[in-house]
Enzyme design. Structure first.
Site, PDB file in Angstrom:
ATOM      1  N   TYR A  56      36.788 -20.586 -26.869  1.00 44.00           N
ATOM      2  CA  TYR A  56      35.473 -21.217 -27.040  1.00 44.00           C
ATOM      3  C   TYR A  56      34.602 -20.406 -27.997  1.00 44.00           C
ATOM      4  O   TYR A  56      33.737 -19.652 -27.588  1.00 44.00           O
ATOM      5  CB  TYR A  56      34.807 -21.313 -25.655  1.00 44.00           C
ATOM      6  CG  TYR A  56      33.480 -22.025 -25.590  1.00 44.00           C
ATOM      7  CD1 TYR A  56      33.344 -23.348 -25.991  1.00 44.00           C
ATOM      8  CD2 TYR A  56      32.355 -21.377 -25.073  1.00 44.00           C
ATOM      9  CE1 TYR A  56      32.124 -24.002 -25.891  1.00 44.00           C
ATOM     10  CE2 TYR A  56      31.131 -22.016 -24.967  1.00 44.00           C
ATOM     11  CZ  TYR A  56      31.019 -23.340 -25.381  1.00 44.00           C
ATOM     12  OH  TYR A  56      29.811 -23.980 -25.276  1.00 44.00           O
ATOM     13  N   ASP A  97      33.947 -29.380 -25.105  1.00 40.58           N
ATOM     14  CA  ASP A  97      32.879 -30.244 -25.639  1.00 40.58           C
ATOM     15  C   ASP A  97      32.967 -30.526 -27.137  1.00 40.58           C
ATOM     16  O   ASP A  97      32.252 -31.415 -27.632  1.00 40.58           O
ATOM     17  CB  ASP A  97      31.487 -29.660 -25.356  1.00 40.58           C
ATOM     18  CG  ASP A  97      31.119 -29.696 -23.891  1.00 40.58           C
ATOM     19  OD1 ASP A  97      31.876 -30.300 -23.103  1.00 40.58           O
ATOM     20  OD2 ASP A  97      30.091 -29.108 -23.518  1.00 40.58           O
TER      21      ASP A  97
END
Length: 430
Positions: A110, A179
């Protein structure tokens, strides 16, 4: 005879190579969590200990039980890659490999350039165009060449080197960039997500991460993030997402997708078929329970079990992992669009492969319970939060009511929140 011998050796090596390739495919086809011992991070135990020290009663007992619950490790900054302690990937892999048997490690990859383009709370350290204060200028167009180069050379490549080094000994699961593709699929109207730099960062960075990490350790299992049913559950949204994934040409490297990462959607019960509950049908069926009132918006994914069924129809043969770290209470939000440090949430099901689903490999604590989603407008120190996101001031967010403590920055330990998550844990799930 010499030629015959060399021919024999060549034939044997080709056969061996084919066998190894088949074996790799077999490994990739198996549930990576089945039969494994899951790694419990000592660094997370230390965070819990800091809250246990001031807790009492049932909350203290629950927190003490959580010390033995495995959770994923977020590699959300470059500084978390190399090091000797268990708050780094290197330290974790060495520690997990020292166990007998070696324990399965789950990592959240991430750190994309222009990460989290539709929010502010988790803005990353790698930018396509940095501002003077180190935050990202999401309005700047471009090809993000500098940001991508930094992501590849200073984040993915060092991470892949460690994955490769420990590949033979430590079983690994990698969750790829939560996301990011959902933002690219559904938030093109937001100039922070729709500009050319962010699109380049995501469309080039994600395939590079997947291909590089997969090549470093073919035995590692990769899941690409697919948000949750309250975001992508609408038919048009899931179609847009499927188109983005297909364009990246990485499906052959993925076991499947992660869902509900860092969110609160209930697991629920899978219905007999897609769209079973729409148009007011079968409302007495428990699978149609709809705490977020999504069915009235013609979203058939009112729980994650139904969302996974919808994803499985779009990606035949793929499997899923669902985050249960904070979804023990299904109906605590006044507005299910709110996601930041939600008041009244509780920890959900312990990590397990007993999912009652042929699609879901495991329920797992992917978001680390107790780590903040983002800061209040005012930090606990009393200073202003430079990365404040208005969602962290929602009516459902801890810190928005008088008497509640201010929330720290994303990823920091939030004592008030972890005690509330423990207090609201469902004993039937936890």
């Amino acid at each position: 005879l010499k030629l015959q011998f060399l021919y024999f050796i060549g034939t044997f090596l080709n056969m061996l190579r084919n066998v190894l390739c088949v074996a790799a495919v077999v490994v990739a086809a198996q549930n990576p969590f089945e039969g494994k011992s899951f790694y419990v991070n000592p660094s997370y135990q230390k965070e819990l200990n800091s809250s246990i020290a001031t807790a009492t009663g049932a909350v203290k007992a629950t927190l003490e039980g959580m010390r033995e619950v495995p959770s994923a490790f977020w590699v959300d900054v470059m500084a978390k890659i190399n090091g000797t302690t268990t708050d780094t990937v290197e330290g974790i892999l060495k520690d997990a490999g020292s166990r007998s048997p070696a324990q399965l490690v789950t990592l959240i990859v991430y750190d994309l350039p222009n990460r989290d383009c539709h929010a502010k709370a988790s803005n990353g350290e790698i930018c396509c165009t940095p501002n003077s204060d180190g935050t990202c200028n999401y309005n700047a167009d471009g090809d993000c060449s500098a940001g991508l180069n930094k992501y590849k050379t200073q984040y993915i490549n060092p991470l892949a080197a460690l994955v490769k080094e420990h590949c033979a000994k430590v079983p690994m699961v990698l969750i790829i960039e939560p996301d990011s593709l959902p933002n690219l699929a559904t938030n093109q109207g937001d100039p922070h997500c729709g500009n050319s730099a962010t699109k380049a960062a995501y469309e080039q960075g994600i395939p590079y991460a997947i291909e590089t990490l997969s090549a470093a350790c073919p035995q590692a299992t990769l899941y690409l993030d697919a948000a949750h049913g309250g975001w992508l559950g609408w038919t048009n949204n899931i179609q847009l997402f499927a188109q983005e994934v297909t364009r990246l040409n990485v499906l052959d490297k993925l076991r499947g997708f992660s869902t509900n990462v860092a969110n609160y959607q209930p697991i629920g019960i899978a219905c007999p078929q897609l769209k079973w509950c729409l148009n007011g049908k079968h409302q007495s069926d428990p699978c149609c329970a709809d705490p977020c009132h999504l069915e009235g918006q013609y979203n058939p994914a009112q729980n994650e079990a139904n969302y996974v069924m919808e994803l499985a129809a779009s990606f035949p043969g793929k499997h899923f992992i669902t985050d249960t770290g904070r979804n023990g209470v299904p109906n605590m939000r006044s507005n299910c669009a709110n996601w930041c440090n939600i008041r009244g949430a509780g920890v959900g099901r312990r990590p397990t492969t007993a999912t009652n689903s042929s699609f879901i490999d495991a329920f797992y604590w992917l978001k680390t319970p107790g780590e903040s989603d983002g800061c209040s407008q005012t930090l606990p120190s009393g200073s202003k939060c430079s990365r404040y996101d208005s969602f962290c001031g929602s009516t459902d967010s801890i810190g928005s009511r008088p008497g509640e403590p201010h929330a720290p920055v994303a990823g920091a330990w939030f004592d008030y929140q972890i005690k509330q998550l423990a207090a609201n844990s469902n004993p039937n799930l936890f």
